[in-house]
Design a protein around this motif. Sequence first.
Motif, PDB file in Angstrom:
ATOM      1  N   PHE A 137       0.832  -1.208   0.000  1.00 43.87           N
ATOM      2  CA  PHE A 137       0.000   0.000   0.000  1.00 43.87           C
ATOM      3  C   PHE A 137       0.870   1.263   0.000  1.00 43.87           C
ATOM      4  O   PHE A 137       0.511   2.269  -0.600  1.00 43.87           O
ATOM      5  N   ALA A 138       2.017   1.172   0.656  1.00 42.91           N
ATOM      6  CA  ALA A 138       2.931   2.313   0.675  1.00 42.91           C
ATOM      7  C   ALA A 138       3.429   2.623  -0.729  1.00 42.91           C
ATOM      8  O   ALA A 138       3.546   3.794  -1.123  1.00 42.91           O
ATOM      9  N   LYS A 139       3.719   1.587  -1.510  1.00 44.78           N
ATOM     10  CA  LYS A 139       4.184   1.793  -2.884  1.00 44.78           C
ATOM     11  C   LYS A 139       3.121   2.479  -3.732  1.00 44.78           C
ATOM     12  O   LYS A 139       3.412   3.388  -4.509  1.00 44.78           O
ATOM     13  N   VAL A 140       1.871   2.040  -3.548  1.00 42.20           N
ATOM     14  CA  VAL A 140       0.761   2.649  -4.306  1.00 42.20           C
ATOM     15  C   VAL A 140       0.636   4.129  -3.961  1.00 42.20           C
ATOM     16  O   VAL A 140       0.538   4.987  -4.850  1.00 42.20           O
ATOM     17  N   ALA A 141       0.634   4.433  -2.658  1.00 41.49           N
ATOM     18  CA  ALA A 141       0.494   5.825  -2.212  1.00 41.49           C
ATOM     19  C   ALA A 141       1.679   6.657  -2.673  1.00 41.49           C
ATOM     20  O   ALA A 141       1.518   7.799  -3.148  1.00 41.49           O
ATOM     21  N   ASN A 142       2.890   6.098  -2.553  1.00 37.12           N
ATOM     22  CA  ASN A 142       4.100   6.836  -2.931  1.00 37.12           C
ATOM     23  C   ASN A 142       4.122   7.132  -4.428  1.00 37.12           C
ATOM     24  O   ASN A 142       4.497   8.232  -4.855  1.00 37.12           O
ATOM     25  N   GLU A 143       3.675   6.166  -5.208  1.00 36.04           N
ATOM     26  CA  GLU A 143       3.635   6.358  -6.661  1.00 36.04           C
ATOM     27  C   GLU A 143       2.684   7.487  -7.039  1.00 36.04           C
ATOM     28  O   GLU A 143       2.991   8.327  -7.886  1.00 36.04           O
ATOM     29  N   ARG A 144       1.506   7.515  -6.382  1.00 36.82           N
ATOM     30  CA  ARG A 144       0.542   8.581  -6.677  1.00 36.82           C
ATOM     31  C   ARG A 144       1.066   9.936  -6.246  1.00 36.82           C
ATOM     32  O   ARG A 144       0.838  10.950  -6.910  1.00 36.82           O
TER      33      ARG A 144
END
Length: 521
Positions: free
Chosen positions: A461-468
């Motif tokens: 989930f951190a990767k998803v948020a960081n990417e956005r």
Amino acid sequence: MIRKTIGTIPTVPNLKTLKQIHALMIINGFETSNVLFLRKLVLTTSTSLVGPTATPTVTNYAHQLFAQIPQPDTFMFNTMIRGSSQSPDPLRAVSLYAQMHYRSLKPDSYTFPFVLKACTKLIWVNTGSAVHGLAVRFGFCSNTFVRNALLVFHAKCGDLKVATSIFDDSCKGDVVAWSSLIAGYAKRGDLKVARKLFDEMPERDLVSWNVMITGYAKQGEMESARMLFDEAPVKDVVSWNAVIAGYVVCRLNRQALELFDEMSRVGGVYPDEVTLLSLLSACAELGDLENGRKVHAEIMEISMGKVNTLLGNALVDMYAKCGNIEEAIHVFWSIRDKDVISWNTVIVGLAFHGHGEESLGLFKEMLRTKICPNDITFVGVLAACSHAGKVDEGYRYFDLMRSEYKIEPNIRHCGCMVDMLGRAGLLNKAAEFIDSMKIEPNAIVWRTLLGASKVHGDVEFAKVANERLLRMRKDHSGDYVLMSNLYASRGEWDGVEKVRKLMDDSGVTKNRGSSFVEACT
């Protein structure tokens, strides 16, 4: 007896006295048989339309009396128009002006200035322009009072070109006309023209100095505002307020407090409500509890221990932002006439300081007092649910906000919901909530999910948020640091290295940390 009573009506009477005299007139048959006495009563009552006595009850009573005069003349209409234009309800002045025309009464040079004043307060450009046309038609534009009223109207809300054209050679010696035109240009943000006019003034009064100082301060040009302020030969509380408020708006809060100290040392000018509100805002932003308490003491001295709603709300906000929740609650309960802002301030203050249960308790008390919550109330309520870990209750309040109070969720409400779910470790539901949002999630929403993912050690989930977040902006070092720390906490050093390389490639550097601590005594 009745003649003697009418002749001794006080200049600024209270409503009770007026009604007693009116009742005496009715009992003695003077209300209908002697219009002169009724006229005297109306004239006296009209003085109560201005200032602190101008309550809706007084206004309605004055107009009810006026309606009983069979054939009011121009003088009577002018008297009522004048009082109404200076009352909290200037619309009545325009209505009375319309009645004059309906009765075929010709307005005079006393009528137009006050009708124009009402149009200016109401920002009724079309009506004011029509009044201007009639003033021209009846030949009153050369009258100093009418001309100045027209100039003020066009300068504040009408046409600046018309205002400038009114300002002819006959106005050059009139300081009121100069100040009105300068104020018009300053209000529209054209400080260059305003300053040119100010420099050309043959004689400047305190109003003209304040107009320019306020103009610069409202545009955020604090160096120019302060320079003029220092040059002003005389200063009143308006002068000091303009610069203090300007500093606060520009987030130069320390300078605002320093200027107030200077105001106190100079003496002769005393702070008013505007000064104190600006100072409380400065203390709140700085977290300056010591100066906040000094301002509180100043308020108590001026108000003799009775704090009005506006200042009370500002005090609650200041104490809450300075971390002194106990004092914030104490001030809140001392406010006699609490409004929705009073409740919002204490509910939000408690919520964001982690006192979720207390915040929700006050919200329930607010509903019991029949104060209708607004969108800001629910920001506090949802934040309280987040800090208290009350997920189910948070969902109920989120639905209640929409179903019962017809408040559409904004980005702050959505951010609180994501924070609530994230704190509870419900990252799947937080991500689902973000996907279901009707408004585009902003950086704060994604950063909230990123922070929650770091706390709960969820890399995916951190990767998803960081990417956005990186799609929105790549220069915020905190986003990289959160991701890097998450990898480090899991011992994934390759991930740490990738994040650091991405920072270097993007030219992002981590800002040095700093802290400020003030002890509460």
